[in-house]
Design a protein around this motif. Structure first.
Motif, PDB file in Angstrom:
ATOM      1  N   GLY A   8      62.691  51.457  54.410  1.00  0.00           N
ATOM      2  CA  GLY A   8      64.094  51.185  54.696  1.00  0.00           C
ATOM      3  C   GLY A   8      65.052  51.754  53.667  1.00  0.00           C
ATOM      4  O   GLY A   8      66.213  52.034  53.977  1.00  0.00           O
ATOM      5  N   VAL A   9      64.571  51.944  52.437  1.00  0.00           N
ATOM      6  CA  VAL A   9      65.435  52.479  51.380  1.00  0.00           C
ATOM      7  C   VAL A   9      65.875  53.901  51.698  1.00  0.00           C
ATOM      8  O   VAL A   9      66.956  54.341  51.310  1.00  0.00           O
ATOM      9  CB  VAL A   9      64.688  52.431  50.024  1.00  0.00           C
ATOM     10  CG1 VAL A   9      65.537  53.062  48.927  1.00  0.00           C
ATOM     11  CG2 VAL A   9      64.347  50.994  49.659  1.00  0.00           C
ATOM     12  N   LEU A  10      65.040  54.633  52.417  1.00  0.00           N
ATOM     13  CA  LEU A  10      65.362  56.021  52.749  1.00  0.00           C
ATOM     14  C   LEU A  10      66.426  56.132  53.838  1.00  0.00           C
ATOM     15  O   LEU A  10      66.957  57.215  54.069  1.00  0.00           O
ATOM     16  CB  LEU A  10      64.098  56.766  53.205  1.00  0.00           C
ATOM     17  CG  LEU A  10      62.965  56.886  52.174  1.00  0.00           C
ATOM     18  CD1 LEU A  10      61.780  57.627  52.771  1.00  0.00           C
ATOM     19  CD2 LEU A  10      63.449  57.585  50.912  1.00  0.00           C
ATOM     20  N   ASN A  11      66.702  55.054  54.516  1.00  0.00           N
ATOM     21  CA  ASN A  11      67.697  55.066  55.583  1.00  0.00           C
ATOM     22  C   ASN A  11      69.092  54.924  54.979  1.00  0.00           C
ATOM     23  O   ASN A  11      69.588  53.821  54.777  1.00  0.00           O
ATOM     24  CB  ASN A  11      67.419  53.935  56.581  1.00  0.00           C
ATOM     25  CG  ASN A  11      68.379  53.972  57.762  1.00  0.00           C
ATOM     26  OD1 ASN A  11      68.937  55.021  58.078  1.00  0.00           O
ATOM     27  ND2 ASN A  11      68.582  52.830  58.406  1.00  0.00           N
ATOM     28  N   GLN A  12      69.706  56.052  54.672  1.00  0.00           N
ATOM     29  CA  GLN A  12      71.034  56.073  54.051  1.00  0.00           C
ATOM     30  C   GLN A  12      71.958  56.949  54.900  1.00  0.00           C
ATOM     31  O   GLN A  12      72.120  58.139  54.654  1.00  0.00           O
ATOM     32  CB  GLN A  12      70.944  56.614  52.618  1.00  0.00           C
ATOM     33  CG  GLN A  12      70.026  55.857  51.694  1.00  0.00           C
ATOM     34  CD  GLN A  12      70.525  54.464  51.385  1.00  0.00           C
ATOM     35  OE1 GLN A  12      71.725  54.166  51.531  1.00  0.00           O
ATOM     36  NE2 GLN A  12      69.620  53.575  50.967  1.00  0.00           N
ATOM     37  N   PRO A  13      72.561  56.375  55.946  1.00  0.00           N
ATOM     38  CA  PRO A  13      73.392  57.171  56.855  1.00  0.00           C
ATOM     39  C   PRO A  13      74.509  57.940  56.154  1.00  0.00           C
ATOM     40  O   PRO A  13      74.842  59.066  56.559  1.00  0.00           O
ATOM     41  CB  PRO A  13      73.971  56.116  57.810  1.00  0.00           C
ATOM     42  CG  PRO A  13      72.981  54.989  57.759  1.00  0.00           C
ATOM     43  CD  PRO A  13      72.468  54.975  56.360  1.00  0.00           C
ATOM     44  N   SER A  14      75.091  57.351  55.111  1.00  0.00           N
ATOM     45  CA  SER A  14      76.188  58.031  54.421  1.00  0.00           C
ATOM     46  C   SER A  14      75.706  59.333  53.776  1.00  0.00           C
ATOM     47  O   SER A  14      76.415  60.349  53.791  1.00  0.00           O
ATOM     48  CB  SER A  14      76.794  57.118  53.352  1.00  0.00           C
ATOM     49  OG  SER A  14      75.807  56.738  52.398  1.00  0.00           O
TER      50      SER A  14
END
Length: 243
Positions: free
Chosen positions: A26-32
């Motif tokens: 989940g840490v890799l999920n960075q939409p910005s």
């Protein structure tokens, strides 16, 4: 097909190794970060690449994804078609070619080879060369030089999408650093926050650097190399016509 498989192997290897090392997916999920890097890369591509090259790049990428390259049967069909054209010239003279190359799609001979007609560069090359022969007044040596120049121009044009994609690949690590710096700026704005919050912002910033490097060396650069090799393979198809 092998391009898609390769991309899946890249993603599987990187994500799989990360998970095995104990990383939280989940840490890799960075939409910005995705928006900053993706938007900057797309904007750079639009600025540096003419629309004609962009359209050609989309067509080449589509061909690479579906694996549409010249195969043995394509060469067999090409030689069969050329044999019929030469036989027509022997029987009816050079002027008989005019009706076939004014509109190649309506030619009784060429229409039997849809694989050839789907290759716009090859069709244009053969049609242009045939029209020069029909007009006449040119020696075999001069015709060969003219065909070589035509092939060189087409080859240079076909290589432009690969060069543009390679340049974007070179820029992606730098764009990843841009996203990381923005993340650090945000982190400094929360420097008085709890350690968990600061760590979350720093992690998001580092994802930007990771994403830029991965997109460059795992996707853009290999795809650019694939397009370049496919252009070389397609050039042999036209060289067969010239010979």
């Amino acid at each position: 097909m092998f391009v898609i498989l390769g991309f899946l192997v890249v993603i599987g290897g990187v994500v799989g190794g990360y998970i095995l090392a104990g990383g939280a997916l989940g840490v890799l999920n960075q939409p910005s970060e995705f928006i900053v890097i993706g938007g900057a890369a797309l904007g750079s591509l639009l600025v540096s690449t003419p629309p004609k090259v962009l359209m050609l790049a989309l067509a080449q990428i589509k061909g690479a994804l579906i694996g549409a390259g010249p195969r043995k049967q394509d060469y067999v069909d090409l030689l069969s078609m050329l044999y019929q054209i030469f036989k027509l010239v022997q029987q009816s003279g050079v002027m008989a070619l005019e009706a076939h190359f004014e509109d190649p799609a309506k030619s009784p001979i060429l229409a039997r080879y849809p694989g050839f007609l789907s290759r716009a560069q090859a069709v244009d090359f053969l049609a242009d060369s045939a029209k020069v022969i029909i007009v006449g007044g040119i020696s075999a040596h001069d015709l060969e030089a003219l065909m070589d120049e035509d092939l060189r121009v087409h080859h240079d044009e076909a290589l432009k999408p690969a060069a543009a994609l390679s340049k974007i690949g070179d820029a992606l690590p730098g764009l990843g650093i841009v996203a990381a710096v923005l993340g650090i700026v945000i982190t400094m704005g929360h420097i008085d926050g709890p350690p968990e919050e600061i760590g979350s912002h720093v992690g998001a910033a580092l994802v930007g650097t990771f994403l830029g490097v991965l997109l460059s060396y795992g996707f853009c650069q290999p795809l650019a190399a694939n397009l370049e090799s496919r252009v070389s393979a397609d050039s042999y198809y036209c060289l067969c016509i010239k010979a």
